[in-house]
Design an enzyme around this catalytic site. Structure first.
Site, PDB file in Angstrom:
ATOM      1  N   LYS A  11      21.241  43.708  16.250  1.00 18.29           N
ATOM      2  CA  LYS A  11      21.306  44.816  15.197  1.00 18.29           C
ATOM      3  C   LYS A  11      20.843  44.409  13.881  1.00 18.29           C
ATOM      4  O   LYS A  11      19.602  43.480  13.894  1.00 18.29           O
ATOM      5  CB  LYS A  11      22.963  44.032  15.014  1.00 18.29           C
ATOM      6  N   TYR A  51      31.335  52.755  18.190  1.00 21.93           N
ATOM      7  CA  TYR A  51      33.017  51.784  17.344  1.00 21.93           C
ATOM      8  C   TYR A  51      34.022  52.995  17.476  1.00 21.93           C
ATOM      9  O   TYR A  51      34.961  52.271  16.442  1.00 21.93           O
ATOM     10  CB  TYR A  51      32.292  51.291  15.834  1.00 21.93           C
ATOM     11  N   ASN A 114      26.424  39.563  12.427  1.00 24.02           N
ATOM     12  CA  ASN A 114      26.693  38.646  13.657  1.00 24.02           C
ATOM     13  C   ASN A 114      25.574  38.822  14.646  1.00 24.02           C
ATOM     14  O   ASN A 114      25.767  38.747  15.411  1.00 24.02           O
ATOM     15  CB  ASN A 114      27.935  38.469  13.573  1.00 24.02           C
ATOM     16  N   HIS A 117      25.799  42.868  19.592  1.00 23.82           N
ATOM     17  CA  HIS A 117      27.116  43.345  19.858  1.00 23.82           C
ATOM     18  C   HIS A 117      27.105  42.491  21.718  1.00 23.82           C
ATOM     19  O   HIS A 117      25.596  42.857  22.312  1.00 23.82           O
ATOM     20  CB  HIS A 117      26.903  44.901  20.008  1.00 23.82           C
ATOM     21  N   GLU A 128      29.528  51.679  27.081  1.00 23.12           N
ATOM     22  CA  GLU A 128      28.131  51.572  25.821  1.00 23.12           C
ATOM     23  C   GLU A 128      26.962  51.772  26.887  1.00 23.12           C
ATOM     24  O   GLU A 128      25.463  52.113  25.740  1.00 23.12           O
ATOM     25  CB  GLU A 128      28.912  50.445  25.911  1.00 23.12           C
TER      26      GLU A 128
HETATM   27  P1  IDP Z   1      32.794  41.319  19.133  1.00 17.86           P
HETATM   28  O1  IDP Z   1      31.896  42.254  18.117  1.00 17.86           O
HETATM   29  O2  IDP Z   1      32.584  39.697  19.053  1.00 17.86           O
HETATM   30  O3  IDP Z   1      32.832  42.509  20.099  1.00 17.86           O
HETATM   31  P2  IDP Z   1      34.772  42.817  17.473  1.00 17.86           P
HETATM   32  O4  IDP Z   1      36.189  42.453  16.895  1.00 17.86           O
HETATM   33  O5  IDP Z   1      34.795  44.092  19.126  1.00 17.86           O
HETATM   34  O6  IDP Z   1      34.306  41.771  17.864  1.00 17.86           O
HETATM   35  O7  IDP Z   1      33.702  44.387  16.536  1.00 17.86           O
HETATM   36  C1  IDP Z   1      32.600  44.227  16.469  1.00 17.86           C
HETATM   37  C2  IDP Z   1      32.060  44.780  14.931  1.00 17.86           C
HETATM   38  O8  IDP Z   1      32.684  44.709  13.575  1.00 17.86           O
HETATM   39  C3  IDP Z   1      31.514  42.220  15.574  1.00 17.86           C
HETATM   40  O9  IDP Z   1      30.908  43.025  16.141  1.00 17.86           O
HETATM   41  C4  IDP Z   1      31.189  42.976  13.652  1.00 17.86           C
HETATM   42  O10 IDP Z   1      29.780  43.272  13.642  1.00 17.86           O
HETATM   43  C5  IDP Z   1      32.719  44.124  12.685  1.00 17.86           C
HETATM   44  N1  IDP Z   1      33.933  42.934  12.142  1.00 17.86           N
HETATM   45  C6  IDP Z   1      34.125  42.198  13.610  1.00 17.86           C
HETATM   46  N2  IDP Z   1      35.124  42.176  12.766  1.00 17.86           N
HETATM   47  C7  IDP Z   1      34.968  41.845  11.363  1.00 17.86           C
HETATM   48  C8  IDP Z   1      35.366  41.783   9.743  1.00 17.86           C
HETATM   49  O11 IDP Z   1      37.309  40.944   9.984  1.00 17.86           O
HETATM   50  N3  IDP Z   1      35.353  42.111   8.870  1.00 17.86           N
HETATM   51  C9  IDP Z   1      33.627  43.133   8.746  1.00 17.86           C
HETATM   52  N4  IDP Z   1      33.256  42.960  10.270  1.00 17.86           N
HETATM   53  C10 IDP Z   1      33.987  42.929  11.413  1.00 17.86           C
HETATM   54 MG    MG Z   2      33.918  43.955  20.465  1.00 18.16          MG
END
Ligand code: IDP
Ligand code: MG
Length: 140
Positions: A11, A51, A114, A117, A128
């Site tokens: 990312k 997304y 974070n 992905h 994807e």
């Molecule tokens: P993942 O990447 O661990 O699968 P997902 O729930 O699919 O997590 O969420 C997609 C992305 O959305 C996350 O990697 C993160 O960048 C963002 N995200 C998820 N939850 C939050 C939140 O509570 N606040 C802000 N961003 C979030």
């Molecule tokens: Mg996810």
């Protein structure tokens, strides 16, 4: 277990800090072969499409802004049990909850920025991967 492919994205928070090589080393050390890779700039629309499953979530707009804020590296990883294995090496979505040694524990800035992905199921991995790569670009 079977050989699988999964979609990984390094990312913008990570490309900004020149962490591509360190992250790739983590992936390869975990037995995941990088069988396709390209550095691209996502348009806002392409990030929204990727997304789309999250479009009702409160963080959707910020997430799409973030994902189009700088270069990303999209990758196809291949290996035994690659989907679950990559999720394991990534660590929990929230870096505060990620296990020691995981990519997110080591590198993530916060729950949004974070670092990586990874696809979460065989169906999503197939969708994807096809979102970013033609078959001819993937060399196993
Ligand atoms: P993942 O990447 O661990 O699968 P997902 O729930 O699919 O997590 O969420 C997609 C992305 O959305 C996350 O990697 C993160 O960048 C963002 N995200 C998820 N939850 C939050 C939140 O509570 N606040 C802000 N961003 C979030
Ligand atoms: Mg996810």
């Amino acid at each position: 277990m079977a050989v699988e492919r999964t979609l990984s994205i390094i990312k913008p928070d990570a490309t900004r800090r020149d962490l591509t090589g360190k992250i790739n080393a983590c992936l390869e050390d975990a037995g995941l072969r990088i069988v396709a890779q390209k550095r691209i700039l996502l348009t806002r629309a392409r990030a929204e499409g990727f997304y789309a499953v999250h479009k009702e979530r409160p963080f959707f707009n910020d997430l799409c802004d973030f994902m189009s804020s700088g270069p990303v590296v999209v990758q196809v990883l291949e290996g035994e049990d690659a989907i679950a294995r990559n999720r394991q090496v990534m660590g929990a979505t929230n870096p505060d909850e990620a296990a020691g040694g995981t990519i997110r524990k080591q590198f993530a800035e916060n729950i949004e920025a974070n670092t990586v992905h990874g696809s979460d199921s065989p169906e999503n991995a197939a969708t994807e991967i096809a979102y970013f790569f033609d078959d001819s670009e993937i060399v196993g």
